[in-house]
Design a protein around this motif. Structure first.
Motif, PDB file in Angstrom:
ATOM      1  N   GLN A   1      27.553 -79.808  15.735  1.00  0.00           N
ATOM      2  CA  GLN A   1      27.006 -78.514  16.131  1.00  0.00           C
ATOM      3  C   GLN A   1      26.799 -77.555  14.967  1.00  0.00           C
ATOM      4  N   ASP A   2      27.657 -77.631  13.952  1.00  0.00           N
ATOM      5  CA  ASP A   2      27.617 -76.656  12.867  1.00  0.00           C
ATOM      6  C   ASP A   2      26.882 -77.164  11.625  1.00  0.00           C
ATOM      7  N   LYS A   3      26.254 -78.326  11.726  1.00  0.00           N
ATOM      8  CA  LYS A   3      25.476 -78.845  10.606  1.00  0.00           C
ATOM      9  C   LYS A   3      24.077 -78.229  10.599  1.00  0.00           C
ATOM     10  N   TYR A   4      23.474 -78.212   9.414  1.00  0.00           N
ATOM     11  CA  TYR A   4      22.113 -77.706   9.250  1.00  0.00           C
ATOM     12  C   TYR A   4      21.142 -78.896   9.176  1.00  0.00           C
ATOM     13  N   PRO A   5      19.858 -78.658   9.475  1.00  0.00           N
ATOM     14  CA  PRO A   5      18.903 -79.772   9.499  1.00  0.00           C
ATOM     15  C   PRO A   5      18.910 -80.644   8.244  1.00  0.00           C
ATOM     16  N   HIS A   6      19.090 -80.043   7.055  1.00  0.00           N
ATOM     17  CA  HIS A   6      19.051 -80.845   5.828  1.00  0.00           C
ATOM     18  C   HIS A   6      20.243 -81.794   5.726  1.00  0.00           C
ATOM     19  N   GLN A   7      21.258 -81.582   6.555  1.00  0.00           N
ATOM     20  CA  GLN A   7      22.433 -82.452   6.558  1.00  0.00           C
ATOM     21  C   GLN A   7      22.308 -83.596   7.566  1.00  0.00           C
ATOM     22  N   LEU A   8      21.183 -83.681   8.258  1.00  0.00           N
ATOM     23  CA  LEU A   8      21.003 -84.652   9.335  1.00  0.00           C
ATOM     24  C   LEU A   8      19.976 -85.708   8.952  1.00  0.00           C
ATOM     25  N   SER A   9      20.118 -86.896   9.526  1.00  0.00           N
ATOM     26  CA  SER A   9      19.104 -87.939   9.387  1.00  0.00           C
ATOM     27  C   SER A   9      17.890 -87.583  10.244  1.00  0.00           C
ATOM     28  N   GLY A  10      16.805 -88.336  10.033  1.00  0.00           N
ATOM     29  CA  GLY A  10      15.610 -88.090  10.839  1.00  0.00           C
ATOM     30  C   GLY A  10      15.873 -88.258  12.324  1.00  0.00           C
ATOM     31  N   GLY A  11      16.637 -89.290  12.679  1.00  0.00           N
ATOM     32  CA  GLY A  11      16.947 -89.507  14.085  1.00  0.00           C
ATOM     33  C   GLY A  11      17.758 -88.380  14.670  1.00  0.00           C
ATOM     34  N   MET A  12      18.706 -87.851  13.886  1.00  0.00           N
ATOM     35  CA  MET A  12      19.519 -86.735  14.374  1.00  0.00           C
ATOM     36  C   MET A  12      18.683 -85.466  14.517  1.00  0.00           C
ATOM     37  N   ARG A  13      17.767 -85.241  13.597  1.00  0.00           N
ATOM     38  CA  ARG A  13      16.888 -84.073  13.709  1.00  0.00           C
ATOM     39  C   ARG A  13      16.049 -84.151  14.986  1.00  0.00           C
ATOM     40  N   GLN A  14      15.569 -85.353  15.287  1.00  0.00           N
ATOM     41  CA  GLN A  14      14.768 -85.478  16.496  1.00  0.00           C
ATOM     42  C   GLN A  14      15.623 -85.295  17.743  1.00  0.00           C
ATOM     43  N   ARG A  15      16.876 -85.678  17.682  1.00  0.00           N
ATOM     44  CA  ARG A  15      17.794 -85.410  18.790  1.00  0.00           C
ATOM     45  C   ARG A  15      17.981 -83.900  18.978  1.00  0.00           C
ATOM     46  N   VAL A  16      18.050 -83.166  17.878  1.00  0.00           N
ATOM     47  CA  VAL A  16      18.158 -81.704  17.968  1.00  0.00           C
ATOM     48  C   VAL A  16      16.918 -81.131  18.645  1.00  0.00           C
ATOM     49  N   ALA A  17      15.742 -81.625  18.238  1.00  0.00           N
ATOM     50  CA  ALA A  17      14.503 -81.144  18.846  1.00  0.00           C
ATOM     51  C   ALA A  17      14.475 -81.451  20.346  1.00  0.00           C
ATOM     52  N   LEU A  18      14.969 -82.629  20.716  1.00  0.00           N
ATOM     53  CA  LEU A  18      15.017 -82.988  22.131  1.00  0.00           C
ATOM     54  C   LEU A  18      16.009 -82.104  22.877  1.00  0.00           C
ATOM     55  N   ALA A  19      17.160 -81.840  22.256  1.00  0.00           N
ATOM     56  CA  ALA A  19      18.152 -80.973  22.890  1.00  0.00           C
ATOM     57  C   ALA A  19      17.597 -79.572  23.088  1.00  0.00           C
TER      58      ALA A  19
ATOM     59  N   ARG B   1       6.805 -75.397  31.061  1.00  0.00           N
ATOM     60  CA  ARG B   1       6.341 -76.505  30.224  1.00  0.00           C
ATOM     61  C   ARG B   1       7.002 -76.409  28.849  1.00  0.00           C
ATOM     62  N   GLY B   2       7.695 -77.476  28.467  1.00  0.00           N
ATOM     63  CA  GLY B   2       8.299 -77.538  27.139  1.00  0.00           C
ATOM     64  C   GLY B   2       7.569 -78.560  26.294  1.00  0.00           C
ATOM     65  N   VAL B   3       7.414 -78.250  25.000  1.00  0.00           N
ATOM     66  CA  VAL B   3       6.635 -79.098  24.101  1.00  0.00           C
ATOM     67  C   VAL B   3       7.527 -79.589  22.964  1.00  0.00           C
ATOM     68  N   MET B   4       7.378 -80.868  22.629  1.00  0.00           N
ATOM     69  CA  MET B   4       8.111 -81.469  21.519  1.00  0.00           C
ATOM     70  C   MET B   4       7.111 -82.176  20.612  1.00  0.00           C
ATOM     71  N   PHE B   5       7.192 -81.869  19.304  1.00  0.00           N
ATOM     72  CA  PHE B   5       6.227 -82.396  18.351  1.00  0.00           C
ATOM     73  C   PHE B   5       6.846 -83.483  17.478  1.00  0.00           C
ATOM     74  N   GLN B   6       6.002 -84.114  16.681  1.00  0.00           N
ATOM     75  CA  GLN B   6       6.431 -85.197  15.806  1.00  0.00           C
ATOM     76  C   GLN B   6       7.306 -84.704  14.660  1.00  0.00           C
ATOM     77  N   ASP B   7       7.066 -83.478  14.173  1.00  0.00           N
ATOM     78  CA  ASP B   7       7.678 -83.032  12.917  1.00  0.00           C
ATOM     79  C   ASP B   7       8.961 -82.224  13.111  1.00  0.00           C
ATOM     80  N   TYR B   8       9.610 -82.366  14.238  1.00  0.00           N
ATOM     81  CA  TYR B   8      10.891 -81.718  14.541  1.00  0.00           C
ATOM     82  C   TYR B   8      10.740 -80.208  14.761  1.00  0.00           C
ATOM     83  N   ALA B   9      10.092 -79.484  13.798  1.00  0.00           N
ATOM     84  CA  ALA B   9       9.889 -78.040  13.902  1.00  0.00           C
ATOM     85  C   ALA B   9      11.211 -77.294  14.073  1.00  0.00           C
ATOM     86  N   LEU B  10      12.236 -77.725  13.326  1.00  0.00           N
ATOM     87  CA  LEU B  10      13.536 -77.056  13.373  1.00  0.00           C
ATOM     88  C   LEU B  10      13.563 -75.901  12.382  1.00  0.00           C
ATOM     89  N   PHE B  11      14.398 -74.909  12.678  1.00  0.00           N
ATOM     90  CA  PHE B  11      14.602 -73.799  11.754  1.00  0.00           C
ATOM     91  C   PHE B  11      15.656 -74.227  10.728  1.00  0.00           C
TER      92      PHE B  11
END
Length: 266
Positions: free
Chosen positions: A131-149, A77-87
């Motif tokens: 691939q080499d960007k950090y979360p602060h360099q991404l838009s909200g949509g891109m961050r959520q794509r990272v969380a989905l990936a 079971r994998g879980v994905m939240f609203q707030d991205y929860a990226l490092f």
């Protein structure tokens, strides 16, 4: 009919012994289906997801996955939240590979296989070149794509998604709805898809994405009705413009309207 992938049998959850969040919820979730759960504020949607994830025990009743009791978190079971929860200190690649390096999903993968899966998953969600960007360099949509990936890279059987698109602007949200169905495999047979349980406040989102919508009532959360979404797949902009889509959205709104209004007064 085959046995359900997930079965909730008269599940209740209370907090502090007096606050009943969910009461006697019984629900069968089929293998490979996309099930959305909607309802007014306070109906226990997130509590249901947390119980399915094994993060919260049920107070009473039983929950089973593939016929076995759900007694805690599991790699299936994998879980994905609203707030991205990226490092924030890890790149896109570092976030996506995290579960493969430190979690149970890494078992049996060689470094080369892990790298191939991470790169393939990043490309699948449309982030090739980032691939080499950090979360602060991404838009909200891109961050959520990272969380989905990150979720997809571990290849869980079940995707548990708690309002993952709620924080996005309207245009990005529509785009990611389309992308989510593509990644899920809406043009493939159900036997080749993962099972999804998707929590949302947005009725139109639930109707667009799901095979069925479970409508909960509030205080406490009970199953009010299950609505079959018989819109053909694959779905896209033509689906959103259709009369059947509008009628399904309206029928679900009518099921929760009174309680939704009351929720705004409390």
């Amino acid at each position: 009919m085959s046995a359900p992938k997930i079965r909730l049998d008269s599940v209740s959850k209370s907090f502090g012994g007096s606050v009943v969040a969910v009461e006697k919820l019984s629900l069968d979730i089929r293998d490979g289906e996309f099930l959305a759960i909607v309802g007014p504020s306070g109906c226990g949607k997130t509590t249901v997801l947390n119980m399915l994830a094994g993060l919260e025990p049920a107070t009473s009743g039983t929950m089973a996955l593939n016929g076995k009791p759900i007694e805690g978190p599991g790699a299936e079971r994998g879980v994905m939240f609203q707030d991205y929860a990226l490092f924030p200190w890890r790149t896109v690649r570092g976030n996506v590979e995290f579960g493969l390096v430190y979690g149970p999903a890494e078992n049996g993968l060689s470094p080369a296989e892990r790298t191939e899966r991470v790169e393939r998953t990043i490309e699948m969600v449309g982030l090739k070149g980032s691939q080499d960007k950090y979360p602060h360099q991404l838009s909200g949509g891109m961050r959520q794509r990272v969380a989905l990936a990150r979720l997809m890279a571990s290849e869980p059987e079940i995707l548990l998604m708690d309002e993952p698109l709620a924080a996005l602007d309207a245009q990005t949200r529509v785009i990611l709805q389309d992308e989510l169905l593509r990644i899920w495999g809406q043009d493939r047979p159900a036997s080749e898809r993962r099972t999804v349980v998707f929590i949302t406040h947005a009725i139109d989102e639930a109707v667009f994405l799901a095979d069925r919508v479970a409508v909960l009532s509030s205080h406490p959360g009970r199953l009010k009705q299950i609505v079959d979404i018989d819109l053909p797949r694959p779905r896209g902009d033509a689906t959103r413009r259709s009369g059947d889509f509008a009628r399904l959205c309206q029928s679900i709104w009518e099921l929760i309207r009174e309680e939704a209004y009351r929720a705004t007064m409390n």
